[in-house]
Write an enzyme that holds these catalytic residues in place. Structure first.
Site, mmCIF file in Angstrom:
data_model
loop_
_atom_site.group_PDB
_atom_site.id
_atom_site.type_symbol
_atom_site.label_atom_id
_atom_site.label_comp_id
_atom_site.label_asym_id
_atom_site.label_seq_id
_atom_site.Cartn_x
_atom_site.Cartn_y
_atom_site.Cartn_z
ATOM 1 N N CYS A 266 0.913 -1.203 -0.019
ATOM 2 C CA CYS A 266 -0.054 0.043 0.100
ATOM 3 C C CYS A 266 0.890 1.110 -0.196
ATOM 4 C CB CYS A 266 -0.875 0.157 1.274
ATOM 5 S SG CYS A 266 -2.389 1.357 1.152
ATOM 6 N N ASP B 58 -6.140 -3.374 11.644
ATOM 7 C CA ASP B 58 -5.114 -2.721 11.545
ATOM 8 C C ASP B 58 -4.873 -2.255 12.990
ATOM 9 O OD1 ASP B 58 -2.907 -1.106 10.738
ATOM 10 O OD2 ASP B 58 -3.921 0.265 9.548
#
Length: 216
Positions: free
Chosen positions: A10, A133
């Protein structure tokens, strides 16, 4: 790479790093649309990167509490396969976005303690995938990409949630094997863990991360 472990790189912003991710075996590449992030791209930059991604590698747009107008501009300009919602979007907002754009939606959920896990079941009802996360510190400007991990033992034995999920938060080439072992994750996401400075990816670190996943 084992067929059941998928990697997302990412926060990409350089064609060379996109190529490195693809060549190393990443199955997702992520582009950030959040002005406070050092990984933020404008629409033209992102479109230029996305058109070079081969079929079979999912192109993901990371957004944070984006308006319809902002999402319209992203979707109209950048060829995408998935939207990642990394803000405080409610389950209702997730449903609205799925309906409006017809793209799969991944919802990020921040975890710091066991009580945070309830959000996973809540969003499993509406999102196509979940990104688990580390919860950002109080007052942090960035909702992710902070290089922080959470206690992975919180996820032990929970690999069979109703929707596919991806582990993120503080992952590096050095700790990814242990993270997978403790959580049972079959998908993992890395951003700052393959950088030499905030927003500056490194092809060698990208390759090392994918190699570490492959080695198990």
């Amino acid at each position: 790479m084992p067929s059941d472990i998928s990697v997302k790189i990412c926060g990409l912003s350089d064609p060379a790093h996109v190529d490195a991710a693809v060549e190393a075996g990443a199955r997702y590449v992520g582009f950030v649309f959040f002005s406070k992030s050092p990984r933020h791209l404008d629409l033209r930059q992102a479109a230029d990167l996305a058109v070079g991604v081969p079929g079979g590698v999912a192109k993901v747009a990371l957004t944070v509490n984006a308006s319809d107008a902002e999402l319209d501009a992203i979707v109209d300009t950048v060829p995408l396969d998935m939207l990642q919602l990394h803000g405080k979007e409610t389950p209702g907002r997730v449903t609205e976005i799925k309906t409006r754009y017809g793209l799969p939606v991944m919802k990020a959920i921040g975890i710091a303690e066991a009580s945070d896990l309830a959000q996973i079941d809540l969003y499993s009802d509406v999102a196509d995938q979940l990104l688990i996360d580390a919860k950002p510190p109080r007052g942090a400007e960035l909702p992710g990409g902070n290089g922080l991990a959470f206690d992975w033992r919180l996820l032990a034995g929970r690999k069979y949630w109703r929707k596919p999920w991806m582990l993120a938060g503080g992952l590096t080439p050095e700790n990814i094997a242990e993270a997978i072992r403790l959580t049972g994750a079959r998908q993992v996401d890395v951003s700052s863990g393959v950088e030499t400075a905030p927003g500056i990816k490194d092809s060698g670190l990208i390759q090392a991360f994918l190699a570490a996943v492959k080695a198990g």
